[in-house]
Design a protein around this motif. Structure first.
Motif, PDB file in Angstrom:
ATOM      1  N   PRO A 173     -25.882 -47.592  65.932  1.00  0.00           N
ATOM      2  CA  PRO A 173     -26.111 -48.601  64.902  1.00  0.00           C
ATOM      3  C   PRO A 173     -27.254 -48.298  63.942  1.00  0.00           C
ATOM      4  CG  PRO A 173     -26.964 -49.356  67.003  1.00  0.00           C
ATOM      5  CD  PRO A 173     -26.252 -48.062  67.272  1.00  0.00           C
ATOM      6  N   GLU A 174     -28.220 -47.484  64.360  1.00  0.00           N
ATOM      7  CA  GLU A 174     -29.402 -47.267  63.527  1.00  0.00           C
ATOM      8  C   GLU A 174     -29.162 -46.203  62.461  1.00  0.00           C
ATOM      9  OE1 GLU A 174     -32.020 -49.175  63.718  1.00  0.00           O
ATOM     10  OE2 GLU A 174     -31.077 -50.260  65.392  1.00  0.00           O
ATOM     11  N   ARG A 175     -29.681 -46.472  61.274  1.00  0.00           N
ATOM     12  CA  ARG A 175     -29.478 -45.549  60.157  1.00  0.00           C
ATOM     13  C   ARG A 175     -30.060 -44.165  60.453  1.00  0.00           C
ATOM     14  NH1 ARG A 175     -30.877 -47.493  54.094  1.00  0.00           N
ATOM     15  NH2 ARG A 175     -29.543 -49.190  54.815  1.00  0.00           N
ATOM     16  N   GLU A 197     -29.167 -38.395  61.508  1.00  0.00           N
ATOM     17  CA  GLU A 197     -29.372 -37.242  62.378  1.00  0.00           C
ATOM     18  C   GLU A 197     -28.030 -36.675  62.848  1.00  0.00           C
ATOM     19  OE1 GLU A 197     -31.517 -36.175  66.664  1.00  0.00           O
ATOM     20  OE2 GLU A 197     -31.962 -38.078  65.659  1.00  0.00           O
ATOM     21  N   PHE A 198     -27.104 -37.561  63.172  1.00  0.00           N
ATOM     22  CA  PHE A 198     -25.794 -37.111  63.637  1.00  0.00           C
ATOM     23  C   PHE A 198     -25.011 -36.424  62.517  1.00  0.00           C
ATOM     24  CE2 PHE A 198     -21.329 -37.877  65.064  1.00  0.00           C
ATOM     25  CZ  PHE A 198     -21.409 -37.211  66.271  1.00  0.00           C
ATOM     26  N   ALA A 199     -25.084 -36.980  61.298  1.00  0.00           N
ATOM     27  CA  ALA A 199     -24.412 -36.360  60.150  1.00  0.00           C
ATOM     28  C   ALA A 199     -24.964 -34.969  59.887  1.00  0.00           C
ATOM     29  CB  ALA A 199     -24.557 -37.235  58.914  1.00  0.00           C
ATOM     30  N   ALA A 200     -26.285 -34.813  60.034  1.00  0.00           N
ATOM     31  CA  ALA A 200     -26.906 -33.498  59.852  1.00  0.00           C
ATOM     32  C   ALA A 200     -26.445 -32.536  60.946  1.00  0.00           C
ATOM     33  CB  ALA A 200     -28.421 -33.636  59.871  1.00  0.00           C
ATOM     34  N   LYS A 201     -26.313 -33.049  62.162  1.00  0.00           N
ATOM     35  CA  LYS A 201     -25.875 -32.213  63.287  1.00  0.00           C
ATOM     36  C   LYS A 201     -24.438 -31.724  63.078  1.00  0.00           C
ATOM     37  CE  LYS A 201     -24.972 -32.598  68.271  1.00  0.00           C
ATOM     38  NZ  LYS A 201     -24.992 -33.531  69.426  1.00  0.00           N
ATOM     39  N   GLU A 257     -19.658 -34.813  54.298  1.00  0.00           N
ATOM     40  CA  GLU A 257     -19.885 -36.223  54.597  1.00  0.00           C
ATOM     41  C   GLU A 257     -19.391 -36.575  55.996  1.00  0.00           C
ATOM     42  OE1 GLU A 257     -20.194 -36.398  50.147  1.00  0.00           O
ATOM     43  OE2 GLU A 257     -18.488 -35.800  51.350  1.00  0.00           O
ATOM     44  N   THR A 258     -20.046 -37.575  56.586  1.00  0.00           N
ATOM     45  CA  THR A 258     -19.633 -38.170  57.861  1.00  0.00           C
ATOM     46  C   THR A 258     -19.605 -39.684  57.674  1.00  0.00           C
ATOM     47  OG1 THR A 258     -20.594 -36.377  59.176  1.00  0.00           O
ATOM     48  CG2 THR A 258     -20.242 -38.478  60.297  1.00  0.00           C
ATOM     49  N   VAL A 259     -18.566 -40.324  58.214  1.00  0.00           N
ATOM     50  CA  VAL A 259     -18.378 -41.772  58.054  1.00  0.00           C
ATOM     51  C   VAL A 259     -18.529 -42.473  59.403  1.00  0.00           C
ATOM     52  CG1 VAL A 259     -16.674 -43.576  57.513  1.00  0.00           C
ATOM     53  CG2 VAL A 259     -16.869 -41.568  56.045  1.00  0.00           C
ATOM     54  N   PHE A 260     -19.166 -43.635  59.376  1.00  0.00           N
ATOM     55  CA  PHE A 260     -19.250 -44.522  60.540  1.00  0.00           C
ATOM     56  C   PHE A 260     -18.483 -45.796  60.200  1.00  0.00           C
ATOM     57  CE2 PHE A 260     -22.785 -41.676  60.580  1.00  0.00           C
ATOM     58  CZ  PHE A 260     -22.923 -41.306  61.910  1.00  0.00           C
ATOM     59  N   VAL A 261     -17.495 -46.137  61.035  1.00  0.00           N
ATOM     60  CA  VAL A 261     -16.679 -47.331  60.795  1.00  0.00           C
ATOM     61  C   VAL A 261     -17.338 -48.506  61.508  1.00  0.00           C
ATOM     62  CG1 VAL A 261     -14.409 -48.390  61.042  1.00  0.00           C
ATOM     63  CG2 VAL A 261     -14.593 -45.921  60.601  1.00  0.00           C
ATOM     64  N   ASP A 262     -17.824 -49.480  60.739  1.00  0.00           N
ATOM     65  CA  ASP A 262     -18.539 -50.619  61.307  1.00  0.00           C
ATOM     66  C   ASP A 262     -17.633 -51.822  61.564  1.00  0.00           C
ATOM     67  OD1 ASP A 262     -21.121 -49.493  61.551  1.00  0.00           O
ATOM     68  OD2 ASP A 262     -21.445 -49.724  59.406  1.00  0.00           O
ATOM     69  N   ILE A 290     -17.378 -49.503  56.078  1.00  0.00           N
ATOM     70  CA  ILE A 290     -17.767 -48.145  56.478  1.00  0.00           C
ATOM     71  C   ILE A 290     -19.130 -47.778  55.901  1.00  0.00           C
ATOM     72  CG2 ILE A 290     -15.356 -47.425  56.666  1.00  0.00           C
ATOM     73  CD1 ILE A 290     -15.737 -45.839  54.037  1.00  0.00           C
ATOM     74  N   ASP A 291     -19.759 -46.754  56.498  1.00  0.00           N
ATOM     75  CA  ASP A 291     -21.091 -46.288  56.133  1.00  0.00           C
ATOM     76  C   ASP A 291     -21.007 -44.760  56.017  1.00  0.00           C
ATOM     77  OD1 ASP A 291     -23.806 -46.560  55.619  1.00  0.00           O
ATOM     78  OD2 ASP A 291     -24.390 -46.687  57.726  1.00  0.00           O
ATOM     79  N   ILE A 292     -21.458 -44.186  54.882  1.00  0.00           N
ATOM     80  CA  ILE A 292     -21.212 -42.781  54.560  1.00  0.00           C
ATOM     81  C   ILE A 292     -22.530 -42.012  54.465  1.00  0.00           C
ATOM     82  CG2 ILE A 292     -20.132 -41.182  52.916  1.00  0.00           C
ATOM     83  CD1 ILE A 292     -18.588 -43.663  51.808  1.00  0.00           C
TER      84      ILE A 292
END
Length: 217
Positions: free
Chosen positions: A34-36, A41-45, A50-55, A62-64
Motif C-alpha cells: 500500500p505504501e508509495r 522500490e518494487f517498480a525500480a526492482k 512502467e509498473t501498475v498497482f491495481v487498487d 490504478i497507480d502507475i
C-alpha cells in the motif's frame, strides 16, 4: 517489502503478428504493497518502463510508476491494465477514462492535458528516425516522420531522457496521444522495433488510443 509479490507481465501495443510491444508489470492486488515508497522500490526492482498497482479492480482504480517516479497517467499501462482486468473505465490521478475491448484491440480514451511535457520532433523521412542515436538526457523526445501521410501512417521512436536505465521506450501511448491531438487526425503508428499504436480524435478534447495486448507471464 514482501519477499515475493505476484505480478503479471504483459506486452502492450504488439505488432500484427503478436510480436514486439512494450512490457508492463501489473500487481493485481495493490493492497499487498500500500505504501508509495514500497511501490516505487518494487517498480525500480522490476525495471519495466512502467509498473501498475491495481487498487480497486471493480472500479478500475490504478497507480502507475516508472523505475524512478509516479505518473498521473500513462498510455501503455492504461491500455494493458484495461485489457487485463476488463473494466469499462479506469481511474488514475489525472482523471477517469473510458475503456473498451474491440476484437483484437483494447482502447482507452484520455486527454492531452493529462500528459507531462514531451518534445514532438518531426523528421523528413522514416529512415532518419530509424538512424537516430539516443539523445542526451533531460528532454523527453518523441521523434516521428510520415510513412504515408494520406493514410495517417507514422514512424516513431520515444526517448524518455531519464536516468533510470530506459534509453528508449518501445511503445508510448501518451506521446501518441499528444501527436494525435496536435495533428487532429487518426494515426496508425509503428514505434520502436515493430510495435503498433492506433489513435483517433474524439469529441470534446478526448483521444482514443488502442493496441493489441498479450499476457507474457
Amino acid at each position: 517489502m514482501p519477499p515475493v509479490t505476484d505480478y503479471d507481465v504483459l506486452r502492450v501495443f504488439c505488432g500484427p503478428h503478436g510480436g514486439y510491444g512494450n512490457e508492463l508489470g501489473v500487481v493485481r492486488n495493490g493492497a499487498v504493497m500500500p505504501e508509495r515508497e514500497e511501490r516505487q522500490e518494487f517498480a525500480a526492482k522490476l525495471g519495466f518502463s512502467e509498473t501498475v498497482f491495481v487498487d480497486d479492480p471493480e472500479r478500475g482504480v490504478i497507480d502507475i510508476y516508472t523505475p524512478t517516479l509516479r505518473l498521473p497517467f500513462a498510455g501503455h499501462p492504461c491500455v494493458g491494465t484495461a485489457w487485463l482486468i476488463d473494466v469499462p473505465e479506469l481511474v488514475v490521478p489525472a482523471g477517469v477514462m473510458g475503456a473498451r475491448q474491440d476484437g483484437e484491440f483494447c482502447w482507452i480514451e484520455a486527454r492531452a492535458e493529462w500528459v507531462p511535457p514531451r518534445t514532438l520532433r518531426q523528421y523528413a523521412t522514416a529512415a532518419e528516425v530509424d538512424d537516430l542515436p539516443v539523445p542526451p538526457k533531460g528532454e523527453w523526445v518523441y521523434a516521428w516522420a510520415w510513412l504515408d501521410e494520406a493514410a495517417g501512417r507514422v514512424r516513431a521512436r520515444a526517448f524518455p531522457g531519464r536516468d533510470d536505465g530506459i534509453d528508449e521506450d518501445e511503445a508510448t501511448g501518451a506521446a501518441a496521444l499528444l501527436l494525435t491531438d496536435r495533428l487532429g487526425r487518426a494515426l496508425n503508428i509503428t514505434q520502436g522495433t515493430g510495435s503498433q499504436i492506433l489513435t483517433a480524435p474524439q469529441p470534446e478534447g478526448w483521444t482514443e488510443i488502442g493496441g493489441r495486448v498479450y499476457l507474457e507471464r
